[in-house]
Write a protein that holds these residues in place. Structure first.
Motif, PDB file in Angstrom:
ATOM      1  N   MET A   1       0.878  -1.227  -0.142  1.00 25.94           N
ATOM      2  CA  MET A   1      -0.143   0.268  -0.143  1.00 25.94           C
ATOM      3  C   MET A   1       0.803   1.209   0.137  1.00 25.94           C
ATOM      4  O   MET A   1       1.894   1.251   0.839  1.00 25.94           O
ATOM      5  N   SER A   2       0.595   2.256  -0.840  1.00 27.24           N
ATOM      6  CA  SER A   2       1.416   3.244  -0.813  1.00 27.24           C
ATOM      7  C   SER A   2       1.032   4.410   0.104  1.00 27.24           C
ATOM      8  O   SER A   2      -0.037   4.229   0.996  1.00 27.24           O
ATOM      9  N   ILE A   3       1.900   5.233   0.340  1.00 27.78           N
ATOM     10  CA  ILE A   3       1.563   6.446   1.465  1.00 27.78           C
ATOM     11  C   ILE A   3       0.247   7.038   1.226  1.00 27.78           C
ATOM     12  O   ILE A   3      -0.484   7.454   2.053  1.00 27.78           O
ATOM     13  N   THR A   4      -0.117   7.436  -0.206  1.00 28.68           N
ATOM     14  CA  THR A   4      -1.263   7.963  -0.359  1.00 28.68           C
ATOM     15  C   THR A   4      -2.458   7.191  -0.143  1.00 28.68           C
ATOM     16  O   THR A   4      -3.499   7.548   0.376  1.00 28.68           O
ATOM     17  N   GLN A   5      -2.350   6.124  -0.628  1.00 31.34           N
ATOM     18  CA  GLN A   5      -3.534   4.859  -0.321  1.00 31.34           C
ATOM     19  C   GLN A   5      -3.736   4.824   1.378  1.00 31.34           C
ATOM     20  O   GLN A   5      -5.062   4.874   1.708  1.00 31.34           O
ATOM     21  N   GLN A   6      -2.856   4.833   1.950  1.00 29.49           N
ATOM     22  CA  GLN A   6      -2.697   4.780   3.712  1.00 29.49           C
ATOM     23  C   GLN A   6      -3.476   5.892   3.982  1.00 29.49           C
ATOM     24  O   GLN A   6      -4.130   6.061   4.971  1.00 29.49           O
ATOM     25  N   TYR A   7      -2.949   7.192   3.607  1.00 25.74           N
ATOM     26  CA  TYR A   7      -3.480   8.524   3.996  1.00 25.74           C
ATOM     27  C   TYR A   7      -5.196   8.584   3.853  1.00 25.74           C
ATOM     28  O   TYR A   7      -6.077   9.043   4.734  1.00 25.74           O
ATOM     29  N   LEU A   8      -5.407   8.070   2.536  1.00 25.28           N
ATOM     30  CA  LEU A   8      -6.923   7.999   2.358  1.00 25.28           C
ATOM     31  C   LEU A   8      -7.653   7.152   3.249  1.00 25.28           C
ATOM     32  O   LEU A   8      -8.735   7.510   3.486  1.00 25.28           O
ATOM     33  N   VAL A   9      -7.251   6.097   3.634  1.00 27.02           N
ATOM     34  CA  VAL A   9      -7.673   4.954   4.250  1.00 27.02           C
ATOM     35  C   VAL A   9      -8.074   5.624   5.635  1.00 27.02           C
ATOM     36  O   VAL A   9      -8.996   5.680   6.551  1.00 27.02           O
ATOM     37  N   ASP A  10      -6.724   6.160   6.159  1.00 22.21           N
ATOM     38  CA  ASP A  10      -6.813   6.868   7.483  1.00 22.21           C
ATOM     39  C   ASP A  10      -7.743   8.286   7.531  1.00 22.21           C
ATOM     40  O   ASP A  10      -8.565   8.461   8.567  1.00 22.21           O
ATOM     41  N   ALA A  11      -7.759   8.976   6.596  1.00 24.42           N
ATOM     42  CA  ALA A  11      -8.827  10.123   6.337  1.00 24.42           C
ATOM     43  C   ALA A  11     -10.255   9.581   6.534  1.00 24.42           C
ATOM     44  O   ALA A  11     -11.180  10.178   7.291  1.00 24.42           O
ATOM     45  N   TYR A  12     -10.442   8.471   5.692  1.00 26.36           N
ATOM     46  CA  TYR A  12     -11.853   7.867   5.708  1.00 26.36           C
ATOM     47  C   TYR A  12     -12.381   7.546   7.008  1.00 26.36           C
ATOM     48  O   TYR A  12     -13.278   7.785   7.705  1.00 26.36           O
ATOM     49  N   ARG A  13     -11.285   6.738   7.766  1.00 29.22           N
ATOM     50  CA  ARG A  13     -11.757   6.264   9.090  1.00 29.22           C
ATOM     51  C   ARG A  13     -11.985   7.320  10.149  1.00 29.22           C
ATOM     52  O   ARG A  13     -12.810   7.477  10.896  1.00 29.22           O
ATOM     53  N   ARG A  15     -13.054  10.462   9.387  1.00 27.04           N
ATOM     54  CA  ARG A  15     -14.093  11.086   9.025  1.00 27.04           C
ATOM     55  C   ARG A  15     -15.414  10.129   9.605  1.00 27.04           C
ATOM     56  O   ARG A  15     -16.385  10.737  10.002  1.00 27.04           O
ATOM     57  N   GLN A  16     -15.334   8.869   9.211  1.00 30.21           N
ATOM     58  CA  GLN A  16     -16.318   8.049   9.929  1.00 30.21           C
ATOM     59  C   GLN A  16     -16.591   8.087  11.668  1.00 30.21           C
ATOM     60  O   GLN A  16     -17.671   7.908  12.092  1.00 30.21           O
ATOM     61  N   LEU A  17     -15.273   8.462  12.244  1.00 29.89           N
ATOM     62  CA  LEU A  17     -15.349   8.340  13.664  1.00 29.89           C
ATOM     63  C   LEU A  17     -15.405   9.614  14.368  1.00 29.89           C
ATOM     64  O   LEU A  17     -15.594  10.144  15.567  1.00 29.89           O
ATOM     65  N   GLY A  18     -15.480  10.709  13.416  1.00 35.53           N
ATOM     66  CA  GLY A  18     -15.680  12.165  13.901  1.00 35.53           C
ATOM     67  C   GLY A  18     -14.334  12.719  14.293  1.00 35.53           C
ATOM     68  O   GLY A  18     -14.294  13.892  15.127  1.00 35.53           O
ATOM     69  N   GLU A  19     -13.058  12.199  14.052  1.00 37.72           N
ATOM     70  CA  GLU A  19     -11.954  12.660  14.708  1.00 37.72           C
ATOM     71  C   GLU A  19     -11.302  13.539  13.537  1.00 37.72           C
ATOM     72  O   GLU A  19     -11.561  13.668  12.427  1.00 37.72           O
ATOM     73  N   PRO A  20     -10.386  14.398  14.045  1.00 36.83           N
ATOM     74  CA  PRO A  20      -9.630  15.289  13.088  1.00 36.83           C
ATOM     75  C   PRO A  20      -8.996  14.467  11.924  1.00 36.83           C
ATOM     76  O   PRO A  20      -8.329  13.359  12.318  1.00 36.83           O
ATOM     77  N   LEU A  21      -8.861  15.196  10.636  1.00 31.18           N
ATOM     78  CA  LEU A  21      -7.908  14.399   9.814  1.00 31.18           C
ATOM     79  C   LEU A  21      -6.603  14.276  10.142  1.00 31.18           C
ATOM     80  O   LEU A  21      -6.042  15.188  10.634  1.00 31.18           O
ATOM     81  N   PRO A  22      -5.732  13.308   9.629  1.00 32.89           N
ATOM     82  CA  PRO A  22      -4.430  13.088   9.800  1.00 32.89           C
ATOM     83  C   PRO A  22      -3.603  14.341   8.958  1.00 32.89           C
ATOM     84  O   PRO A  22      -4.341  14.483   7.739  1.00 32.89           O
ATOM     85  N   PRO A  23      -2.304  14.652   9.147  1.00 29.78           N
ATOM     86  CA  PRO A  23      -1.699  15.341   8.128  1.00 29.78           C
ATOM     87  C   PRO A  23      -1.480  14.681   6.984  1.00 29.78           C
ATOM     88  O   PRO A  23      -1.218  13.455   6.790  1.00 29.78           O
TER      89      PRO A  23
END
Length: 81
Positions: A1-13, A15-23
């Motif tokens: 998994m690339s860095i971009t893909q991991q970032y998108l997964v983390d951003a999705y999670r 948003r789903q949990l109502g937490e701030p987005l990772p950098p």
């Protein structure tokens, strides 16, 4: 998994949990490189190693232009001592 893909997964999670987005990837790279460089220069000073880069070039230029005499020698040269 690339860095971009991991970032998108983390951003999705986040948003789903109502937490701030990772950098975003690369958002703090410049700050990290500057901090690393400053730390290396600081540790070099503590270890007593000479200056490198522009500082060293400036000191070399100063010695070339004004020679290796000290201020006291230059001040005494003009008084006829």
């Amino acid at each position: 998994m690339s860095i971009t893909q991991q970032y998108l997964v983390d951003a999705y999670r986040a948003r789903q949990l109502g937490e701030p987005l990772p950098p975003a990837p690369g958002a703090h790279d410049l700050r990290l490189v500057r901090a690393w460089h400053d730390r290396r220069r600081f540790r070099a000073v503590l270890a007593g190693r000479p200056a490198h880069g522009p500082v060293r070039r400036a000191l070399r230029l100063r010695r070339t232009l004004w020679g290796r005499t000290s201020r006291a020698d230059r001040a005494g040269a003009g008084t006829g001592r």
